[in-house]
Scaffold this active site. Structure first.
Site, PDB file in Angstrom:
ATOM      1  N   LYS A   1      -6.859 -12.393  11.740  1.00  0.00           N
ATOM      2  CA  LYS A   1      -6.392 -11.079  11.294  1.00  0.00           C
ATOM      3  C   LYS A   1      -6.904  -9.983  12.234  1.00  0.00           C
ATOM      4  CE  LYS A   1      -6.185  -8.127   7.115  1.00  0.00           C
ATOM      5  NZ  LYS A   1      -6.596  -7.936   5.717  1.00  0.00           N
TER       6      LYS A   1
ATOM      7  N   SER B   1      -5.974  -8.878  -0.899  1.00  0.00           N
ATOM      8  CA  SER B   1      -5.259  -9.062   0.370  1.00  0.00           C
ATOM      9  C   SER B   1      -5.298 -10.448   0.974  1.00  0.00           C
ATOM     10  CB  SER B   1      -5.772  -8.075   1.404  1.00  0.00           C
ATOM     11  OG  SER B   1      -5.139  -6.840   1.213  1.00  0.00           O
TER      12      SER B   1
ATOM     13  N   SER C   1      -2.718  -7.123   2.338  1.00  0.00           N
ATOM     14  CA  SER C   1      -2.560  -6.641   3.688  1.00  0.00           C
ATOM     15  C   SER C   1      -2.542  -7.731   4.753  1.00  0.00           C
ATOM     16  CB  SER C   1      -3.696  -5.676   4.005  1.00  0.00           C
ATOM     17  OG  SER C   1      -4.949  -6.350   3.949  1.00  0.00           O
TER      18      SER C   1
END
Ligand code: GLN
Length: 496
Positions: A79, A178, A154
């Protein structure tokens, strides 16, 4: 079976015996990225050269007879909120465009030490604020099950990468859901460890009392292997827990639930939940009973106040954390013509560099923390947090784990909620309680909704430092569900 369809554990075994090389495995995944990422857009940066170099180094070490860990040579998507010294790190924001961090996050460092091959950085909602990845400054990511739908957020780039077989593993951060929410809506496994169980050092901060790095994978054992590889005490993070990592891999292998006491959270099973989500959830509860678990319904009344409390606490912490983006230290600088004052440059940079959701949160948080309002908003929300902790505590006197659907609905269409923040915020209704109290929680796939044929997630919540329970129950259920389905749920996804 092609290399990209294999699990991380299977790849690790093939690599250990020398049946395949890390270079072959890495190349297969880079080819897959090239094949699908034009459609999915899971990646913000693909590190072809450095991934192959890392893979070569692993192969050389293995050739010399070095003993390597179970994931050495296995590719991973990372990420883009974790700092990486050899790749850009943007947090999905214009304000960090082209920023090259001078250091690795602890999670990044541990991935490298475990011999994982970092394929690249994945897309996310700006500063991890969102539930759909539509808030990224670098374009939307699409759900591999249906390219017109969101992959959750997210960490939507990370969930999409794993669901699209571009990587067997990926990293995420979970502040309000998330990891679990994107895992649920893409039909994969996502785990939020106990807060403080994984290091925040080098994670670009959103809400420091909530942010928790964790793993994504296509099965429970793989998630446990990755969890173990990057978790554990870190002196560089002042809220890191100085305790051994719970035995997550062992728990995932043990996968037995006979005699386990399971609590169904009554508050998360009603209005606003999609019928197909409720149906799969109830079937899973029955399955748990048939596997020998003792299921009871429990009420956790404060859980219904978690969402509003979160939307005071998270923006408050974000307004303080994001003050550091002042145009002087990182990334973007706008209007610095030698005439304007530093304050003007800061204001112009922040106006141009932050997207609408980030600005909304900074304003909300600044308001909630302002003198005169502090007690009424932030102080009140902190009290709610205590009530939620008490509900969890009371529940865990009676049961070993709590379960609920992970999300009220399946993946929603791109564009549907982006202009309606309240609707977007509801995606995290069930996941937020565990963030506010630091509890461990996992999401595993539990079927497809009848209405739209899209994946439904089951959330399993455990006490603080009871992460192993999530894996034990998750793995047992996964085995039972997969024997019912005749294979992993993801094998039912349409070809990309
Ligand atoms: N969707 C939630 C939010 O927008 C949670 C985000 C997260 O966990 N990073 O804040």
């Amino acid at each position: 079976m092609s290399l990209i369809r294999k699990s991380a554990a299977e790849l690790g075994a093939l690599l250990a015996t020398g049946e395949v090389s890390a270079v072959e495995v890495t190349q297969a995944h880079l080819d897959r990225v090239a094949e699908i990422d034009g459609k999915v857009h899971a990646f913000l940066h693909v590190a072809t050269e450095s991934a192959l170099a890392q893979a070569r180094a692993i192969d050389e070490r293995r050739a010399k007879g070095e003993r390597l860990g179970p994931l050495a040579g296995v590719p991973i998507a990372h990420k883009d909120v974790f700092t990486t010294s050899d790749m850009p790190t943007t947090a999905g924001s214009k304000i960090l465009q082209d920023w090259r961090p001078p250091y690795d996050a602890t999670v990044t460092r541990r991935l490298r030490e475990a011999g994982l091959v970092i394929l690249g950085k994945t897309n996310l909602d700006e500063f991890a604020m969102g539930s759909s990845t539509e808030n990224s400054a670098y374009g939307v990511t699409r759900n591999p099950w249906d390219l017109t739908r969101v992959p959750g957020g997210s960490s939507g780039g990370s969930s999409a990468a794993v669901a699209a077989y571009a990587a067997p593993l990926s990293t995420g951060t979970d502040t309000g859901g998330s990891i679990r929410q994107p895992a649920a809506v893409t039909g994969i496994v996502g785990m939020k460890p106990t807060y403080g169980g994984s290091s925040r050092y080098g994670v670009i901060a959103f809400a420091s009392s909530l942010d928790t790095p964790g793993p994504f994978a296509r099965n429970v054992l793989d998630a446990a292997l990755l969890h173990e590889a990057f978790s554990g005490h870190d002196p560089m993070d002042s809220t890191s827990i100085d305790a051994p990592v719970p035995g997550v891999v062992e728990a995932a292998r043990r996968a037995d639930i006979a005699g386990l006491r399971v609590g169904v959270v009554r508050e998360f099973d009603s209005e606003g939940f999609q019928p197909g989500v409720v149906a799969r959830f109830h079937e899973t509860v029955e399955l748990l009973e048939s596997l020998g678990a003792k299921v009871v319904e429990l009420s956790c009344p404060s859980f219904t106040t978690a969402l509003p409390a979160y939307y005071l606490i998270a923006p408050s912490e974000c307004s303080s954390n994001l003050a550091r983006f002042d145009a002087m230290r990182y990334g973007l600088r706008v209007g610095d013509d030698g005439e304007r004052s530093a304050e003007e440059v800061m204001a112009m940079t922040r106006a141009a560099g932050f997207g609408p959701e980030v600005k909304r949160r900074i304003m909300l948080g600044t308001y909630a923390l302002s003198s005169g309002y502090y007690d009424a908003y932030y102080g009140q929300a902190q009290k709610v947090r205590t009530l939620i902790a008490r509900d969890f505590e009371a529940a865990f006197h009676q049961v070993d784990v709590l379960i609920s659907p992970t999300t009220p609905t399946t993946a929603f269409p791109i564009g549907e909620r982006v202009d309606d923040p309240m609707a977007m915020y509801l995606a995290d209704l069930c996941t937020i309680p565990a963030n506010l109290t630091g509890n461990a929680a996992i999401s595993i796939p539990c079927g497809l909704a009848d209405e739209d044929g899209l994946p439904v997630g089951l959330q399993i919540m455990a006490p603080v430092l009871g992460d192993d329970r999530c894996y034990r129950v998750g793995a047992a259920l996964e085995a039972a569900l997969e024997s019912r389905w005749g294979g992993p749920l993801l094998s039912k996804a349409p070809a990309l």
